[in-house]
Scaffold this active site. Structure first.
Site, PDB file in Angstrom:
ATOM      1  N   ASP A 158       1.164  10.606   6.905  1.00 60.05           N
ATOM      2  CA  ASP A 158       0.543  11.817   6.786  1.00 60.05           C
ATOM      3  C   ASP A 158       0.063  12.602   8.434  1.00 60.05           C
ATOM      4  O   ASP A 158       0.549  13.937   8.123  1.00 60.05           O
ATOM      5  CB  ASP A 158      -0.841  11.580   6.167  1.00 60.05           C
ATOM      6  CG  ASP A 158      -0.805  11.441   4.351  1.00 60.05           C
ATOM      7  OD1 ASP A 158       0.377  12.062   3.975  1.00 60.05           O
ATOM      8  OD2 ASP A 158      -1.641  11.080   3.893  1.00 60.05           O
ATOM      9  N   THR A 192      -2.486  -0.690  -5.826  1.00 57.67           N
ATOM     10  CA  THR A 192      -1.965  -2.098  -6.119  1.00 57.67           C
ATOM     11  C   THR A 192      -1.535  -2.653  -4.632  1.00 57.67           C
ATOM     12  O   THR A 192      -1.477  -3.929  -4.257  1.00 57.67           O
ATOM     13  CB  THR A 192      -0.745  -2.487  -6.882  1.00 57.67           C
ATOM     14  OG1 THR A 192       0.344  -1.699  -6.301  1.00 57.67           O
ATOM     15  CG2 THR A 192      -1.015  -1.973  -8.157  1.00 57.67           C
ATOM     16  N   ASP A 232      -3.370   7.103   8.250  1.00 63.00           N
ATOM     17  CA  ASP A 232      -2.187   7.074   7.710  1.00 63.00           C
ATOM     18  C   ASP A 232      -1.023   7.590   8.528  1.00 63.00           C
ATOM     19  O   ASP A 232      -1.230   8.937   8.788  1.00 63.00           O
ATOM     20  CB  ASP A 232      -2.509   8.032   6.115  1.00 63.00           C
ATOM     21  CG  ASP A 232      -1.159   7.859   5.444  1.00 63.00           C
ATOM     22  OD1 ASP A 232      -0.028   7.828   6.014  1.00 63.00           O
ATOM     23  OD2 ASP A 232      -1.319   7.684   4.143  1.00 63.00           O
ATOM     24  N   ARG A 247       3.823   2.938  -0.411  1.00 59.30           N
ATOM     25  CA  ARG A 247       3.042   1.861  -0.879  1.00 59.30           C
ATOM     26  C   ARG A 247       2.055   2.502  -1.974  1.00 59.30           C
ATOM     27  O   ARG A 247       1.182   3.321  -1.696  1.00 59.30           O
ATOM     28  CB  ARG A 247       2.023   1.391   0.304  1.00 59.30           C
ATOM     29  CG  ARG A 247       1.453   0.169   0.233  1.00 59.30           C
ATOM     30  CD  ARG A 247       0.594   0.034   1.703  1.00 59.30           C
ATOM     31  NE  ARG A 247      -0.636   0.600   1.804  1.00 59.30           N
ATOM     32  CZ  ARG A 247      -1.421   0.306   2.769  1.00 59.30           C
ATOM     33  NH1 ARG A 247      -1.667  -0.949   3.089  1.00 59.30           N
ATOM     34  NH2 ARG A 247      -2.500   1.206   3.051  1.00 59.30           N
TER      35      ARG A 247
HETATM   36  C1  PRP Z   1       2.841   3.129   5.474  1.00 62.04           C
HETATM   37  C2  PRP Z   1       3.622   2.726   6.522  1.00 62.04           C
HETATM   38  C3  PRP Z   1       4.217   1.501   6.227  1.00 62.04           C
HETATM   39  C4  PRP Z   1       3.188   0.745   5.148  1.00 62.04           C
HETATM   40  C5  PRP Z   1       2.507  -0.332   5.885  1.00 62.04           C
HETATM   41  O1  PRP Z   1       3.746   3.907   4.551  1.00 62.04           O
HETATM   42  O2  PRP Z   1       4.337   3.670   7.272  1.00 62.04           O
HETATM   43  O3  PRP Z   1       5.291   1.750   5.689  1.00 62.04           O
HETATM   44  O4  PRP Z   1       2.265   2.006   4.807  1.00 62.04           O
HETATM   45  O5  PRP Z   1       1.675  -0.788   4.834  1.00 62.04           O
HETATM   46  P1  PRP Z   1       2.030  -2.265   4.122  1.00 62.04           P
HETATM   47  O6  PRP Z   1       2.108  -3.114   5.477  1.00 62.04           O
HETATM   48  O7  PRP Z   1       0.500  -2.618   3.587  1.00 62.04           O
HETATM   49  O8  PRP Z   1       2.972  -2.198   3.237  1.00 62.04           O
HETATM   50  P2  PRP Z   1       3.095   4.674   3.092  1.00 62.04           P
HETATM   51  O9  PRP Z   1       3.609   3.806   1.919  1.00 62.04           O
HETATM   52  O10 PRP Z   1       1.846   5.322   3.353  1.00 62.04           O
HETATM   53  O11 PRP Z   1       4.300   5.844   3.263  1.00 62.04           O
HETATM   54  P3  PRP Z   1       4.779   6.937   4.074  1.00 62.04           P
HETATM   55  O12 PRP Z   1       5.413   6.504   5.345  1.00 62.04           O
HETATM   56  O13 PRP Z   1       5.662   7.805   3.273  1.00 62.04           O
HETATM   57  O14 PRP Z   1       3.247   7.746   4.312  1.00 62.04           O
HETATM   58  N1  URA Z   2      -0.071   2.534   6.336  1.00 59.22           N
HETATM   59  C1  URA Z   2      -0.712   3.429   7.149  1.00 59.22           C
HETATM   60  O1  URA Z   2      -0.183   4.462   7.488  1.00 59.22           O
HETATM   61  N2  URA Z   2      -2.020   3.175   7.943  1.00 59.22           N
HETATM   62  C2  URA Z   2      -2.512   2.016   7.617  1.00 59.22           C
HETATM   63  O2  URA Z   2      -3.580   1.587   8.395  1.00 59.22           O
HETATM   64  C3  URA Z   2      -2.301   1.235   6.637  1.00 59.22           C
HETATM   65  C4  URA Z   2      -0.859   1.414   5.951  1.00 59.22           C
END
Ligand code: PRP
Ligand code: URA
Length: 207
Positions: free
Chosen positions: A201, A106, A198, A102
């Site tokens: 993370d 944006t 997150d 994500r």
């Molecule tokens: C996080 C989470 C989802 C997304 C949710 O992933 O695991 O995939 O955000 O957000 P959204 O519904 O607004 O799209 P992230 O993009 O942070 O990647 P990661 O799992 O590699 O940390």
């Molecule tokens: N992705 C995450 O990991 N946490 C949130 O709260 C939203 C998006």
């Protein structure tokens, strides 16, 4: 099709441990893994069965078997934290991967990886991600999977914002949505409130 909010006591208990900012990587992972097993039981409740004739040591009977193979599709990275728990309950499941990141500014999802088993088209596909926030990542992942021919799709997430649920219900009304806990809202950075921060993370110890 259907949105189910689980509100299961064990999931709520373990999720509270995960939400706590004092909880470290080891405990966060462990609780997510345990929750995944509980979710696997609930997510698979409506899978179709067909009759099969077998012989028990006592007599003939009509038993049941799953109609279709099962494919798990974790959305990288955080979805990986749900895979082992699901595989414990469904050891025959094949696993596809889709990488979605994500964009922090944006909030739009950017796909960076996709690889699926060849039985995707005829399978029951369970897409896994602990977090459903704006719904952008889940929506794009499901669109990709549908383009490759998947027809029977469920999306399983641990924590969802109402905004994300609305997006999936509108864009993919044919997909069953199974949610561990429904949270209040998104904040101005697109994070779920109260949420757990997150997920990627916290799962991998990055920041
Ligand atoms: C996080 C989470 C989802 C997304 C949710 O992933 O695991 O995939 O955000 O957000 P959204 O519904 O607004 O799209 P992230 O993009 O942070 O990647 P990661 O799992 O590699 O940390
Ligand atoms: N992705 C995450 O990991 N946490 C949130 O709260 C939203 C998006």
């Amino acid at each position: 099709m259907a949105t189910i909010i689980l509100n299961h006591p064990l999931i709520d208990h373990k999720l509270t441990i995960m939400r706590n900012k004092e909880t470290g990587t080891k405990e966060f992972r462990q609780n997510l893994d345990e929750i995944a097993m509980l979710m696997a039981y609930e997510v698979t409740k409506s899978l179709p069965l067909q009759n099969i004739e077998i012989e028990t040591p006592i007599c003939s009977m009509t038993g049941k078997k799953l109609v279709r193979p099962i494919v798990l599709v974790p959305i990288l990275r955080a979805g990986l934290g749900l895979v082992d728990g699901f595989k414990t309950i469904i050891p025959t499941a094949k696993v596809g991967h889709i990488g979605m990141s994500r964009n922090e500014e944006t909030l739009q999802p950017e796909e960076y990886y996709a690889k699926f088993p060849s039985c995707l088209k005829e399978a029951d596909v369970i897409v896994l991600d602990p977090m459903l926030a704006t719904g952008g990542s889940a929506c794009a992942a499901i669109t990709n999977i549908k383009k490759r021919g998947a027809k029977n799709i469920k999306f399983a997430c641990l924590v969802a914002a109402p905004e994300g649920i609305q997006v999936i219900e509108t864009e993919h009304p044919d997909v069953d949505l199974i949610v561990g806990a429904l949270d209040e809202k998104l904040n101005d950075k697109g994070y779920i409130v109260p949420g757990l921060g997150d997920a990627g993370d916290r799962l991998f110890g990055t920041d």
